[in-house]
Motif scaffolding. Structure first.
Motif, mmCIF file in Angstrom:
data_model
loop_
_atom_site.group_PDB
_atom_site.id
_atom_site.type_symbol
_atom_site.label_atom_id
_atom_site.label_comp_id
_atom_site.label_asym_id
_atom_site.label_seq_id
_atom_site.Cartn_x
_atom_site.Cartn_y
_atom_site.Cartn_z
ATOM 1 N N GLU A 16 -6.827 -13.271 -4.355
ATOM 2 C CA GLU A 16 -5.472 -13.194 -4.913
ATOM 3 C C GLU A 16 -5.508 -13.154 -6.438
ATOM 4 N N ARG A 20 -4.042 -10.093 -8.719
ATOM 5 C CA ARG A 20 -3.077 -10.331 -9.800
ATOM 6 C C ARG A 20 -3.572 -9.727 -11.112
ATOM 7 N N VAL A 23 -3.320 -5.821 -10.853
ATOM 8 C CA VAL A 23 -1.926 -5.353 -10.973
ATOM 9 C C VAL A 23 -1.462 -5.451 -12.422
ATOM 10 N N LYS A 24 -1.857 -6.525 -13.095
ATOM 11 C CA LYS A 24 -1.507 -6.660 -14.505
ATOM 12 C C LYS A 24 -2.135 -5.548 -15.335
ATOM 13 N N GLU A 27 -0.158 -2.375 -14.687
ATOM 14 C CA GLU A 27 1.133 -2.407 -15.376
ATOM 15 C C GLU A 27 0.974 -2.142 -16.868
ATOM 16 N N THR A 70 -2.408 -5.418 0.405
ATOM 17 C CA THR A 70 -1.645 -6.234 -0.548
ATOM 18 C C THR A 70 -1.673 -5.621 -1.938
ATOM 19 N N ARG A 74 1.703 -4.038 -4.083
ATOM 20 C CA ARG A 74 2.085 -4.502 -5.410
ATOM 21 C C ARG A 74 2.006 -3.381 -6.453
ATOM 22 N N GLN A 77 5.080 -1.224 -6.034
ATOM 23 C CA GLN A 77 6.267 -1.824 -6.637
ATOM 24 C C GLN A 77 6.324 -1.542 -8.141
#
Length: 341
Positions: A16, A20, A23-24, A27, A70, A74, A77
Motif C-alpha cells: 500500500e 501511494r 500514484v503520487k 499525479e 488497486t 487509483r 481516478q
C-alpha cells in the motif's frame, strides 16, 4: 496487547505504501503537463506514465501476488481528474478566442472603405488561423463550428450593405469631383468624367434595376473588381491609411481654394473689403459700448460740423459720424485710415 500481525497484513501494508508513492509520482507528472492539450496526446502521456508506474510496482512489491488492480483504479481516478481540468482549460481558451473573433468581425462591419477581400483576409489571418493554432483540446470542434457559423452570418450581413455603401460612396465622390474640377481645379476633362459617372450611377443603373440582382450589371461587376484590387492587395491596405488620406486631401483642397481666393482677392479688392468690415466690427464691439469713447466721437463730429452741417425742414440739426467721412475714389467700399476708424 494487540494482535500479532500476520504475514499477509504486513505484505499488504508494504505494498500500500508503494502504491501511494507511485500514484503520487503519477499525479506529479500529470500536473506538469501543459493544459489544454489534445486528448490523443493526453491519452498517450497517460499510457506512458501508468506503464512506468506498473513496472515500478511489479519491481518493488513484496510477495508473489501480481495483482495491480488497486494501482490501476487509483491512477484512473487521477487521470479522470486531469481530463476534467483539460476540458475546462480548453473551454476557457477557445471561448476567449471565439469572443476575439466576434469582436474582429464586428469591427470589419465598420470599414471606411468596404472590401470583401479585406474581410475574408482578416478573418483568415487574424481569426481562423489564430484559432486553429491556439485553441486545442476537446472544445475545439464545437467552438470551430460556432466561429464558422458566426462568420457566415457576419459575411452575409456585410454583403447586404456592401453594394449600397459602395454605390453611395462612388456617387458622392463623383459629385465632389464635379465641384472640385469646376471651381477649384478647372479641368474640363475630369469634370466631364465626374459628370458622366454621377449621371450613370444616378440614372442608368437605378432606373434599370440591374445593380443588386443575381445577374449584376457587367459594368458594375467590373468596377467592383477594380475597386477590390485598388483598396486591398498584397502590397498595401488602403483602409489603414484613411485617417491620413482624408485629412491630407482636405488640406490640399483647402490650400488650393485659399490660393485661388487670394488670387481673385487681389483682382477684386476683396482684401480691402474684408479689412474694412473688420474695422467696422472692431469699432462696433469695442468702441461703441464705451460711453467715454462715444462722447469723444461726438466731440470730433461736432468739430467737423462746421464743414459738413445739415439743416432739416423742421429747424432741427442732426449730425452723424458717418456723414463726416468722404468715400475715397476708386474703392469698392469705404476704406479709411486708422485715425478715422
Amino acid at each position: 496487547k494487540g494482535e500479532i500481525p500476520s504475514v499477509k497484513s504486513v505484505t499488504e501494508s508494504f505494498n500500500e505504501d508503494i502504491i501511494r508513492k507511485l500514484v503520487k509520482t503519477y499525479e506529479t507528472k500529470a500536473r506538469a503537463l501543459t493544459l489544454p492539450m489534445e486528448e490523443q496526446a493526453l491519452t498517450a502521456a497517460h499510457h506512458v506514465y501508468s506503464k512506468d508506474a506498473m513496472k515500478a510496482y511489479l519491481r518493488q512489491k513484496f510477495g508473489r501476488s501480481s495483482d495491480t488492480k488497486t494501482l490501476e483504479v487509483r491512477i484512473q481516478q487521477v487521470y479522470e481528474w486531469v481530463l476534467d481540468r483539460n476540458r475546462l482549460s480548453s473551454k476557457d481558451t477557445c471561448e476567449g478566442l471565439h469572443m476575439r473573433c466576434s469582436d474582429i468581425m464586428d469591427m470589419l462591419q465598420l470599414m471606411s472603405l468596404p472590401s470583401m477581400m479585406r474581410f475574408d483576409n482578416l478573418y483568415k489571418n487574424r481569426c481562423n488561423r489564430t484559432f486553429e493554432t491556439e485553441c486545442v483540446g476537446p472544445s475545439k470542434a464545437s467552438y470551430r463550428a460556432r466561429i464558422q457559423k458566426d462568420y457566415a452570418k457576419e459575411r452575409s450581413r456585410f454583403m447586404d450593405a456592401y453594394n449600397q455603401k459602395l454605390l453611395n460612396g462612388v456617387t458622392m465622390a463623383s459629385l465632389l469631383g464635379v465641384i472640385v474640377f469646376r471651381f477649384i481645379w478647372v479641368l474640363p476633362l475630369f469634370e466631364l468624367i465626374a459628370w458622366g459617372g454621377f449621371l450613370f450611377l444616378e440614372m442608368y443603373l437605378k432606373t434599370h434595376s440591374l445593380l443588386f440582382t443575381d445577374t449584376s450589371h457587367p459594368y458594375w461587376k467590373k468596377f467592383v473588381s477594380i475597386w477590390e484590387l485598388v483598396v486591398f492587395n498584397e502590397f498595401y491596405d488602403l483602409n489603414s491609411f484613411t485617417h491620413v488620406l482624408v485629412p491630407l486631401l482636405g488640406v490640399i483642397v483647402a490650400l488650393k481654394s485659399g490660393h485661388k481666393c487670394w488670387q481673385n482677392a487681389k483682382n477684386y479688392y476683396c482684401i480691402r473689403v474684408l479689412l474694412s468690415l473688420l474695422s467696422c466690427f472692431v469699432y462696433a464691439v469695442l468702441v461703441m459700448p464705451s460711453l467715454s469713447v462715444l462722447r469723444l466721437i461726438r466731440k470730433i463730429c461736432g468739430l467737423r460740423e462746421s464743414h459738413h452741417h445739415h439743416h432739416y425742414h423742421d429747424g432741427s440739426d442732426y449730425s452723424c459720424c458717418c456723414c463726416c467721412y468722404k468715400q475715397p475714389k476708386g474703392t469698392f467700399l469705404p476704406y479709411y485710415s486708422y485715425k478715422q476708424s
